[in-house]
Design a protein around this motif. Structure first.
Motif, short mmCIF file in Angstrom:
data_model
loop_
_atom_site.label_atom_id
_atom_site.label_comp_id
_atom_site.label_asym_id
_atom_site.label_seq_id
_atom_site.Cartn_x
_atom_site.Cartn_y
_atom_site.Cartn_z
N SER A 1 8.78 6.72 -0.74
CA SER A 1 7.48 7.41 -0.83
C SER A 1 6.51 6.68 -1.75
O SER A 1 5.35 7.07 -1.84
N LEU B 1 3.94 11.63 -0.55
CA LEU B 1 3.61 10.21 -0.55
C LEU B 1 2.73 9.89 -1.74
O LEU B 1 1.72 10.57 -1.99
N TYR C 1 8.30 12.84 2.48
CA TYR C 1 7.21 13.80 2.62
C TYR C 1 7.45 15.04 1.78
O TYR C 1 6.49 15.67 1.31
N ARG D 1 -0.55 3.65 3.25
CA ARG D 1 0.48 4.33 4.04
C ARG D 1 1.21 3.39 5.00
O ARG D 1 2.36 3.65 5.37
#
Length: 465
Positions: free
Chosen positions: A214, A91, A87, A158
């Motif tokens: 990420s 991302l 983070y 995600r």
């Protein structure tokens, strides 16, 4: 559900007879999955996904209470570190990120595959075709896994990144187990446990896992599968556990689907170990037998297709400007330090989109992992730990492929090799001569950095401008 999981963990930590029960159950599950393959093809592939976390639980269940608690804390720390680093770095949305690597392609392909599965169509993904779900490659594992996640939870990128987070949390357990298995026969249980926990911590706070997590890329998951397969290989050889052989088989199948040369590198390590323990008079005969088996395999329809595909992929990777033997030798030798040290964290990158977020991870390797890995190799050699041949040969074989394919400039593809280095570093963390290796390493690194900085402008053609 809690009772069932507790029962599985209880059974897994008891003796070999219980292992045989679990093997029988695993074989039964495999038979059922194969029998319904025509109607539910994903049933077989899902077993590969389940095998890795189940092996993680099996390892933890076999530990004493104190070690189990400590290792659980390390795994939780690895998860938090990975999430925090990811983070902080941000991302990477494959649809919006201009510096996209392969992640945008993975996203489109996985979405197309998940959509086809929802329609009841299960296409042969390795076949060639114009549709996105015809990949035309042997490497379909990550797309399958990502499509399964999208099929269950929705096609949001995600979900794939959170899969990376969960995968990174499993790595410390497998690192611990690999180190423990390498050391416990030549040292006390307490020493092997302490070294294993140190290795687990080195992996837990390695920043590069968080950075690559990420991205919607396969490399963190691949590193998890590889180090799990390595641990299973050592488990099979050192402790001779039948259930570990099943985990090794599942891990190798997954590796071949994710990145074939990673799977073959581990096979090379197993072959190297086998040749190291047999009498010398049988080495040549064994080598010829293996070569003959490979030739016979190439004459089968499946084997011929597989070997042709591998040969074609390797030929595509070889640089077109390396045609002579002297150039090949220069290319290979100059690529070795690039593979180990790049991206060079001591200099500002001279590319359009530098990945400065990798620099903390590189300094973690420079300052701690690499010198300890040298000490670990010396320590294992001095103790004559033959199973250490497996990770060493696997590292060398993979390194050779990455040098041929990328000239050593492969920080992402190298991620699972960093896991092997952490295993060796953990073994060296308790060696008496480790400080000598620290001194030797920093001298060599300082010399290389000096030469690199002095010649940088000359090699880039900008000196004197």
């Amino acid at each position: 559900m809690r009772t069932a999981i507790s029962h599985i963990l209880y059974v897994a930590k008891h003796g070999n007879r219980n292992d045989l029960y679990l093997v029988a159950i695993a074989c039964l599950v495999l038979v059922v999955a194969l029998s319904i393959r025509a109607h539910i093809p994903a049933a077989v592939w899902s077993l590969l996904i389940v095998a890795i976390p189940f092996y993680n639980c099996w390892i933890i269940a076999s530990l004493d209470k104190k070690t189990r608690f400590l290792l659980g804390g390390v795994c939780f720390s690895a998860f938090l570190t990975t999430v925090a680093v990811a983070y902080i770095c941000g991302l990477k949305n494959p649809e919006l990120n201009l510096s996209s690597l392969d992640d945008a392609t993975y996203l489109r392909q996985a979405r197309a595959i998940a959509q086809e599965w929802k329609l009841g169509h299960f296409p042969p993904l390795s076949a060639k075709g114009s549709a996105l779900y015809y990949l035309g490659s042997l490497h379909t594992g990550y797309q399958r896994l990502l499509a399964a996640v999208f099929y269950l939870f929705g096609a949001d990128y995600r979900w794939g990144i959170w899969l990376n987070f969960l995968a990174s949390a499993l790595i410390p357990t497998f690192i611990y187990w690999a180190v423990y298995l390498l050391l416990h026969q030549r040292s006390t249980r307490e020493v092997a446990t302490r070294a294993g926990l140190r290795g687990a911590w080195m992996a837990a706070i390695y920043p590069s896992f968080g950075y690559w997590a990420s991205w919607l890329l396969k490399d963190v998951v691949l590193a998890t599968i590889f180090v799990a397969s390595l641990a299973a290989a050592l488990d099979t050889i050192v402790r001779r556990r039948v259930l570990a052989l099943l985990f090794l088989s599942a891990g190798l199948c997954a590796l071949f689907l994710f990145r074939a040369y990673a799977g073959w590198a581990l096979v090379a390590g197993l072959v190297g170990y086998g040749l190291s323990i047999i009498p010398r008079r049988l080495v040549l005969a064994s080598f010829v037998t293996l070569l003959g088996a490979a030739v016979l395999f190439s004459y089968t329809e499946t084997g011929g297709f597989y070997i042709r595909q591998l040969g074609y992929s390797l030929a595509e990777l070889i640089p077109s400007n390396v045609l002579t033997l002297p150039r090949s030798l220069i290319y290979f030798c100059t690529s070795i330090p690039r593979l180990i040290l790049s991206p060079y964290a001591w200099v500002r990158a001279r590319v359009e989109e530098p990945m400065y977020a990798l620099y903390p991870g590189m300094w973690w390797l420079y300052a701690l992992v690499y010198p300890l890995a040298l000490a670990g190799l010396y320590h294992l050699a001095r103790l004559d730990v033959r199973p250490a041949t497996i990770p060493l040969v696997a590292w060398a074989a993979s390194a050779a492929i990455l040098i041929i394919a990328y000239g050593g400039n492969a920080p992402r593809q190298r991620l699972y090799l960093d896991s092997i280095m952490i295993v060796f570093a953990a073994c060296g963390s308790l060696g008496r001569q480790r400080w000598q290796f620290f001194g030797l390493w920093f001298v060599l690194l300082s010399v290389y950095i000096t030469i690199h900085l002095v010649t940088l402008d000359l090699r880039l053609g900008t000196y004197g401008r």
